[in-house]
Write a protein that holds these residues in place. Structure first.
Motif, PDB file in Angstrom:
ATOM      1  N   GLU A   1     -52.523 -31.845  48.828  1.00 43.72           N
ATOM      2  CA  GLU A   1     -52.102 -30.450  48.875  1.00 43.72           C
ATOM      3  C   GLU A   1     -53.148 -29.594  49.583  1.00 43.72           C
ATOM      4  OE1 GLU A   1     -50.304 -26.924  45.999  1.00 43.72           O
ATOM      5  OE2 GLU A   1     -51.193 -28.705  45.092  1.00 43.72           O
ATOM      6  N   SER A   2     -54.411 -29.832  49.299  1.00 46.71           N
ATOM      7  CA  SER A   2     -55.473 -29.066  49.949  1.00 46.71           C
ATOM      8  C   SER A   2     -55.461 -29.279  51.458  1.00 46.71           C
ATOM      9  CB  SER A   2     -56.832 -29.476  49.363  1.00 46.71           C
ATOM     10  OG  SER A   2     -57.887 -28.804  50.014  1.00 46.71           O
ATOM     11  N   ALA A   3     -55.298 -30.542  51.876  1.00 50.78           N
ATOM     12  CA  ALA A   3     -55.283 -30.839  53.311  1.00 50.78           C
ATOM     13  C   ALA A   3     -54.098 -30.176  53.996  1.00 50.78           C
ATOM     14  CB  ALA A   3     -55.242 -32.349  53.521  1.00 50.78           C
ATOM     15  N   LEU A   4     -52.961 -30.176  53.342  1.00 49.14           N
ATOM     16  CA  LEU A   4     -51.779 -29.543  53.930  1.00 49.14           C
ATOM     17  C   LEU A   4     -51.964 -28.030  54.041  1.00 49.14           C
ATOM     18  CD1 LEU A   4     -48.982 -31.593  52.124  1.00 49.14           C
ATOM     19  CD2 LEU A   4     -49.540 -31.667  54.564  1.00 49.14           C
ATOM     20  N   LEU A   5     -52.552 -27.426  53.025  1.00 51.55           N
ATOM     21  CA  LEU A   5     -52.810 -25.987  53.073  1.00 51.55           C
ATOM     22  C   LEU A   5     -53.734 -25.641  54.233  1.00 51.55           C
ATOM     23  CD1 LEU A   5     -53.260 -25.256  49.255  1.00 51.55           C
ATOM     24  CD2 LEU A   5     -51.374 -24.482  50.702  1.00 51.55           C
ATOM     25  N   ILE A   6     -54.755 -26.457  54.439  1.00 53.39           N
ATOM     26  CA  ILE A   6     -55.691 -26.232  55.543  1.00 53.39           C
ATOM     27  C   ILE A   6     -54.974 -26.295  56.892  1.00 53.39           C
ATOM     28  CG2 ILE A   6     -57.657 -27.262  56.776  1.00 53.39           C
ATOM     29  CD1 ILE A   6     -58.743 -28.062  53.997  1.00 53.39           C
ATOM     30  N   HIS A   7     -53.960 -27.164  56.974  1.00 47.57           N
ATOM     31  CA  HIS A   7     -53.241 -27.355  58.238  1.00 47.57           C
ATOM     32  C   HIS A   7     -51.997 -26.467  58.351  1.00 47.57           C
ATOM     33  CE1 HIS A   7     -55.865 -30.878  58.556  1.00 47.57           C
ATOM     34  NE2 HIS A   7     -55.551 -30.894  59.841  1.00 47.57           N
TER      35      HIS A   7
ATOM     36  N   ARG B   1     -37.879 -10.841  39.754  1.00 49.75           N
ATOM     37  CA  ARG B   1     -39.061  -9.985  39.934  1.00 49.75           C
ATOM     38  C   ARG B   1     -40.300 -10.815  40.235  1.00 49.75           C
ATOM     39  NH1 ARG B   1     -36.601  -7.316  35.563  1.00 49.75           N
ATOM     40  NH2 ARG B   1     -38.004  -8.299  34.050  1.00 49.75           N
ATOM     41  N   GLU B   2     -40.464 -11.956  39.565  1.00 54.11           N
ATOM     42  CA  GLU B   2     -41.629 -12.812  39.819  1.00 54.11           C
ATOM     43  C   GLU B   2     -41.577 -13.389  41.226  1.00 54.11           C
ATOM     44  OE1 GLU B   2     -42.804 -15.811  37.160  1.00 54.11           O
ATOM     45  OE2 GLU B   2     -42.849 -14.525  35.386  1.00 54.11           O
ATOM     46  N   GLN B   3     -40.382 -13.795  41.673  1.00 55.28           N
ATOM     47  CA  GLN B   3     -40.264 -14.355  43.018  1.00 55.28           C
ATOM     48  C   GLN B   3     -40.584 -13.296  44.070  1.00 55.28           C
ATOM     49  OE1 GLN B   3     -36.277 -15.900  43.101  1.00 55.28           O
ATOM     50  NE2 GLN B   3     -36.863 -17.864  42.199  1.00 55.28           N
ATOM     51  N   GLU B   4     -40.098 -12.082  43.870  1.00 56.30           N
ATOM     52  CA  GLU B   4     -40.389 -11.015  44.827  1.00 56.30           C
ATOM     53  C   GLU B   4     -41.875 -10.686  44.849  1.00 56.30           C
ATOM     54  OE1 GLU B   4     -37.835  -7.979  43.383  1.00 56.30           O
ATOM     55  OE2 GLU B   4     -36.094  -8.631  44.595  1.00 56.30           O
ATOM     56  N   ALA B   5     -42.515 -10.709  43.689  1.00 53.98           N
ATOM     57  CA  ALA B   5     -43.949 -10.439  43.617  1.00 53.98           C
ATOM     58  C   ALA B   5     -44.730 -11.545  44.343  1.00 53.98           C
ATOM     59  CB  ALA B   5     -44.411 -10.329  42.162  1.00 53.98           C
ATOM     60  N   ALA B   6     -44.291 -12.788  44.159  1.00 53.63           N
ATOM     61  CA  ALA B   6     -44.966 -13.907  44.831  1.00 53.63           C
ATOM     62  C   ALA B   6     -44.803 -13.822  46.336  1.00 53.63           C
ATOM     63  CB  ALA B   6     -44.398 -15.227  44.310  1.00 53.63           C
ATOM     64  N   GLN B   7     -43.629 -13.402  46.802  1.00 49.39           N
ATOM     65  CA  GLN B   7     -43.392 -13.242  48.223  1.00 49.39           C
ATOM     66  C   GLN B   7     -44.269 -12.140  48.823  1.00 49.39           C
ATOM     67  OE1 GLN B   7     -39.176 -12.643  48.263  1.00 49.39           O
ATOM     68  NE2 GLN B   7     -38.697 -14.826  48.434  1.00 49.39           N
ATOM     69  N   ARG B   8     -44.409 -11.027  48.107  1.00 45.33           N
ATOM     70  CA  ARG B   8     -45.272  -9.933  48.583  1.00 45.33           C
ATOM     71  C   ARG B   8     -46.716 -10.389  48.664  1.00 45.33           C
ATOM     72  NH1 ARG B   8     -41.911  -6.851  45.129  1.00 45.33           N
ATOM     73  NH2 ARG B   8     -43.509  -6.913  43.492  1.00 45.33           N
ATOM     74  N   GLN B   9     -47.148 -11.153  47.649  1.00 48.23           N
ATOM     75  CA  GLN B   9     -48.532 -11.633  47.648  1.00 48.23           C
ATOM     76  C   GLN B   9     -48.779 -12.594  48.785  1.00 48.23           C
ATOM     77  OE1 GLN B   9     -49.646 -13.509  43.976  1.00 48.23           O
ATOM     78  NE2 GLN B   9     -51.786 -13.711  44.540  1.00 48.23           N
ATOM     79  N   ASP B  10     -47.769 -13.473  49.029  1.00 55.05           N
ATOM     80  CA  ASP B  10     -47.909 -14.439  50.126  1.00 55.05           C
ATOM     81  C   ASP B  10     -47.935 -13.743  51.474  1.00 55.05           C
ATOM     82  OD1 ASP B  10     -47.812 -17.211  51.183  1.00 55.05           O
ATOM     83  OD2 ASP B  10     -45.908 -16.526  52.009  1.00 55.05           O
ATOM     84  N   GLY B  11     -47.121 -12.674  51.593  1.00 55.38           N
ATOM     85  CA  GLY B  11     -47.066 -11.957  52.879  1.00 55.38           C
ATOM     86  C   GLY B  11     -48.317 -11.162  53.133  1.00 55.38           C
TER      87      GLY B  11
ATOM     88  N   TRP C   1     -49.626 -25.476  55.958  1.00 56.34           N
ATOM     89  CA  TRP C   1     -48.478 -25.576  55.054  1.00 56.34           C
ATOM     90  C   TRP C   1     -48.708 -24.667  53.856  1.00 56.34           C
ATOM     91  CZ3 TRP C   1     -44.474 -28.601  56.694  1.00 56.34           C
ATOM     92  CH2 TRP C   1     -44.750 -29.492  57.740  1.00 56.34           C
ATOM     93  N   ILE C   2     -47.672 -23.977  53.446  1.00 55.07           N
ATOM     94  CA  ILE C   2     -47.783 -23.077  52.298  1.00 55.07           C
ATOM     95  C   ILE C   2     -46.716 -23.444  51.269  1.00 55.07           C
ATOM     96  CG2 ILE C   2     -48.773 -21.160  53.596  1.00 55.07           C
ATOM     97  CD1 ILE C   2     -45.980 -19.921  53.709  1.00 55.07           C
ATOM     98  N   VAL C   3     -46.994 -23.127  50.012  1.00 59.40           N
ATOM     99  CA  VAL C   3     -46.034 -23.370  48.941  1.00 59.40           C
ATOM    100  C   VAL C   3     -45.018 -22.238  48.936  1.00 59.40           C
ATOM    101  CG1 VAL C   3     -45.735 -23.602  46.443  1.00 59.40           C
ATOM    102  CG2 VAL C   3     -47.723 -24.636  47.576  1.00 59.40           C
ATOM    103  N   GLU C   4     -43.734 -22.607  48.855  1.00 58.55           N
ATOM    104  CA  GLU C   4     -42.684 -21.605  48.805  1.00 58.55           C
ATOM    105  C   GLU C   4     -42.888 -20.685  47.599  1.00 58.55           C
ATOM    106  OE1 GLU C   4     -40.540 -21.109  51.084  1.00 58.55           O
ATOM    107  OE2 GLU C   4     -39.546 -22.919  51.792  1.00 58.55           O
ATOM    108  N   ALA C   5     -42.551 -19.405  47.743  1.00 64.17           N
ATOM    109  CA  ALA C   5     -42.707 -18.441  46.663  1.00 64.17           C
ATOM    110  C   ALA C   5     -41.770 -18.781  45.511  1.00 64.17           C
ATOM    111  CB  ALA C   5     -42.412 -17.037  47.179  1.00 64.17           C
TER     112      ALA C   5
END
Length: 368
Positions: free
Chosen positions: A128-134, A358-368, A136-140
């Protein structure tokens, strides 16, 4: 049960000579809904059959899309190999990506939505760490869904590449950790076949390819691609079934992995629906893994209705009830009853109160 027009033409292309323009329209619609439209193009082309111009334009477009997706997925496999070469010595490409990498005949007409890989659970954090570095992000997801994946499921939360948009599912086993089927996950890594074009990547051995396909289809509760997956099963058998020792190894691996029952279901329904060539002695041996009567008869009736294109023309009597029954069964197989009741009750409450959204929208805002 009646067979869809699509399945009849795929199995006997000469039937298309009798079709009216209205029939061709229905055929294309069923093929598109079943994700088998590129396969329909190839089957007709191999038989030397020219579709009417209105249908042919759709078939040709599907062929071009399939070619473009195959090219893109081959490139994506290279990026996965590049990202994970230092994270784990065992990165196994699954399902459609494996068929593509192995250059199996069924890969040419498959349409690709995402990539699936399998890695040892012990290497999950590094992967997971290697993918994040390259990139890849986890869906919200909501916090509860995030925990659901990481605590109980057989995969990480879905990932997507930040710039390319490619979807990736990272598995550490093939069934949920809470599944009633006791899968011997370490045994999956015993007989891998390396993919020379992608150093560091492997695929499951031929018997395990069939076992994974069977397990995926006959443990799931959603059948949007059910007929396509059944044709995949049929194609795998027809490609490998005449290899020396294939059936002996497949039955042995089914016992070794704890997957005799899903293999029984898969070969039974593939043979019934598509005429898949399965040795009678294999069917007899696997039938010993079947549940007691009357459950097999109930499942036969349900799967005969569910493994059809999900198009209004294929809605037979009892089809909605059959799909619902198989959906409930899939959740029953997924986790013990107390955990299942708690999980479904919590999900229903969170959706009713709007907390999940509400949690999904908050996660999307944080990711953006």
């Amino acid at each position: 049960m009646s067979t869809s027009l699509l399945a009849r033409v795929l199995l006997q292309p000469s039937l298309s000579a009798t079709l009216s323009l209205a029939d061709w329209d229905l055929l294309v619609r069923q093929a598109r809904r079943a994700n088998l439209i590129a396969r329909l193009h190839d089957v007709l082309a191999a038989a030397g059959i020219n579709a009417p111009a209105p249908a042919q334009s759709h078939l040709t477009a599907a062929r071009r899309i399939a070619d473009a997706q195959r090219q893109r997925m081959r490139w994506e496999l290279g990026r996965i190999a590049e990202a994970l070469h230092a994270a784990t010595p065992h990165c196994v490409v699954l399902k459609g990506g494996a068929y593509l990498a192995l250059d199996l005949p069924l890969a040419r007409s498959r349409l690709y939505g995402d990539l699936d890989i399998l890695v040892p659970r012990s290497a999950l954090a590094e992967v997971e760490s290697a993918l994040l570095i390259h990139g890849w992000i986890v869906e919200a997801l909501s916090a509860y869904d995030e925990q659901y994946y990481r605590r109980w499921m057989h995969e990480l939360p879905p990932m997507r590449h930040r710039s390319r948009g490619t979807a990736l599912d990272v598995h550490h086993t093939l069934l949920p950790l809470t599944s009633r089927t006791a899968l011997d996950t370490p045994a999956l890594f015993e007989t891998l076949q390396p993919l020379p074009g992608w150093p560091g990547l492997s695929a499951l051995a031929p018997p395990d390819l069939l076992l994974h396909s069977a397990t995926h289809l006959f443990h799931e509760g959603e059948f949007a691609n059910g007929l396509r997956d059944l044709f995949d099963l049929d194609a795998l058998v027809r490609h490998h079934g005449r290899d020396a020792g294939y059936w002996e190894r497949t039955v042995e691996r089914a016992g070794r992995l704890g997957l005799r029952r899903p293999l029984h279901y898969a070969l039974r329904h593939s043979e019934r629906a598509l005429g898949t060539p399965v040795p009678p002695e294999v069917q007899r041996e696997l039938a010993r893994a079947a549940p007691p009567w009357p459950l097999p008869a109930v499942l036969d009736a349900c799967y005969a209705r569910a493994l059809q294109p999900q198009h209004p023309s294929c809605e037979t009597p009892g089809a909605p009830a059959a799909r619902l029954a198989l959906y409930v069964r899939s959740h029953w197989l997924r986790m013990p009853l107390p955990l299942l009741v708690r999980h479904l009750a919590r999900k229903a409450w969170r959706r009713l109160t709007g907390a999940e959204l509400r949690e999904q929208e908050a996660a999307q805002r944080q990711d953006g």
